[in-house]
Design a protein around this motif. Structure first.
Motif, short mmCIF file in Angstrom:
data_model
loop_
_atom_site.label_atom_id
_atom_site.label_comp_id
_atom_site.label_asym_id
_atom_site.label_seq_id
_atom_site.Cartn_x
_atom_site.Cartn_y
_atom_site.Cartn_z
N GLY A 128 0.80 -1.22 0.00
CA GLY A 128 0.00 0.00 0.00
C GLY A 128 0.84 1.27 0.00
O GLY A 128 0.44 2.28 -0.59
N LEU A 129 2.00 1.23 0.64
CA LEU A 129 2.88 2.41 0.66
C LEU A 129 3.30 2.79 -0.75
O LEU A 129 3.28 3.97 -1.13
N HIS A 130 3.68 1.81 -1.53
CA HIS A 130 4.12 2.04 -2.90
C HIS A 130 2.96 2.52 -3.78
O HIS A 130 3.11 3.46 -4.58
N GLU A 131 1.80 1.90 -3.62
CA GLU A 131 0.68 2.23 -4.49
C GLU A 131 0.14 3.63 -4.23
O GLU A 131 -0.24 4.34 -5.16
N ILE A 132 0.11 4.05 -2.97
CA ILE A 132 -0.36 5.40 -2.68
C ILE A 132 0.65 6.43 -3.18
O ILE A 132 0.28 7.52 -3.64
#
Length: 276
Positions: A128-132
């Motif tokens: 999720g960190l990368h996608e956001i």
């Protein structure tokens, strides 16, 4: 066809990922921009609240980690779309099993639940960190397409006080896949290294009144059970590359009951070969 064969192999077992994204971080900075978690916090239409602290911690992970996790997500998303299509065909024909030696409805339903659970786990633990970050960068890259993302971040993120991460840039390898041969393995902190306290490398927790009030997050199984009761769009109708909306994934309907998911997903926890 066996039940296990319906769930694709992936490079990284999400069950082995350390949980590096604290609850308040997810609640305040990640979940508001992913429709998968709209039952926890309302989805916001604006750009994510990315900042210099998040960027500094993001850079402590080897860039190949994001590639491998993203590839696995794409694999699961594609498989989920195919499984739902097959299930939809059975529903249209009012059958409980595919023709001949085909797969029964119950196996398709169980495989869908397993893949959904794996997507949830991977996203909440780290991806999720990368996608956001990608969602934050998307409009900037359209305006400044000739610059790389690190340059853009230096230009647009205002300075702020924060405690620097203890890990060096590109040093963390918290996944079960082998470190590529072209990487300096001596400078990587790997999942299989003895004595590593991964809590030390987790992103900072920044509790707020709202995040503290909602501290008891539903489990992946409860998320799927909640999705079963909703009439919202299926998972395959939105992807993390959808440029028309900040919603990275849409919730599913028709998921299998929550009591079955933990036992079933255990069938697919595979340990990859580990480097020494």
């Amino acid at each position: 066809m066996s039940l296990a064969s319906l769930v694709p192999d992936t490079r990284v077992d999400p069950a082995l990922l350390p949980s590096l994204l604290p609850w308040s971080l997810r609640f305040n900075f990640l979940y508001p921009y992913c429709d998968l978690f709209s039952h926890i916090v309302p989805t916001e239409p604006g750009p994510p609240r990315w900042n210099a602290e998040l960027e500094a911690y993001y850079r402590t992970f080897d860039t190949q980690v994001w590639y491998l996790l993203g590839h696995d997500h794409d694999t699961d998303t594609f498989a989920l779309e195919k499984l739902r299509s097959r299930q939809g065909e059975l529903k249209r024909r009012k059958r409980k099993k595919e023709h001949g030696d085909g797969v029964p409805w119950a196996d398709l339903e169980a495989a869908i639940a397993a893949v959904q659970s794996r997507i949830l786990m991977r996203w909440s633990k780290l991806l999720g960190l990368h996608e956001i970050r990608l969602v934050f960068l998307r409009p900037l890259e359209k305006l400044h397409h000739s610059y790389d993302d690190f340059y853009l971040m230096r230009k647009v993120l205002p300075p702020m006080p924060y405690e620097r991460p203890i890990a060096r840039p590109c040093s963390l390898w918290p996944i079960s896949a082998r470190v590529p041969h072209y990487c300096d393995r001596q400078k990587r902190v790997c999942l299989w290294h003895d004595g590593v306290n991964w809590d030390e490398y987790a992103l900072p927790d920044r509790p707020t009144t709202d995040s503290a009030r909602r501290r008891f997050e539903p489990t992946a199984a409860e998320v799927l059970e909640d999705a079963e009761e909703s009439g919202e769009a299926g998972w395959a109708e939105a992807t993390m590359d959808d440029t028309t909306t900040p919603l990275l994934l849409a919730r599913s309907n028709g998921a299998r009951s929550s009591a079955f998911i933990p036992a079933f997903t255990g069938l697919f926890h595979r340990r990859h070969g580990q480097a020494t």
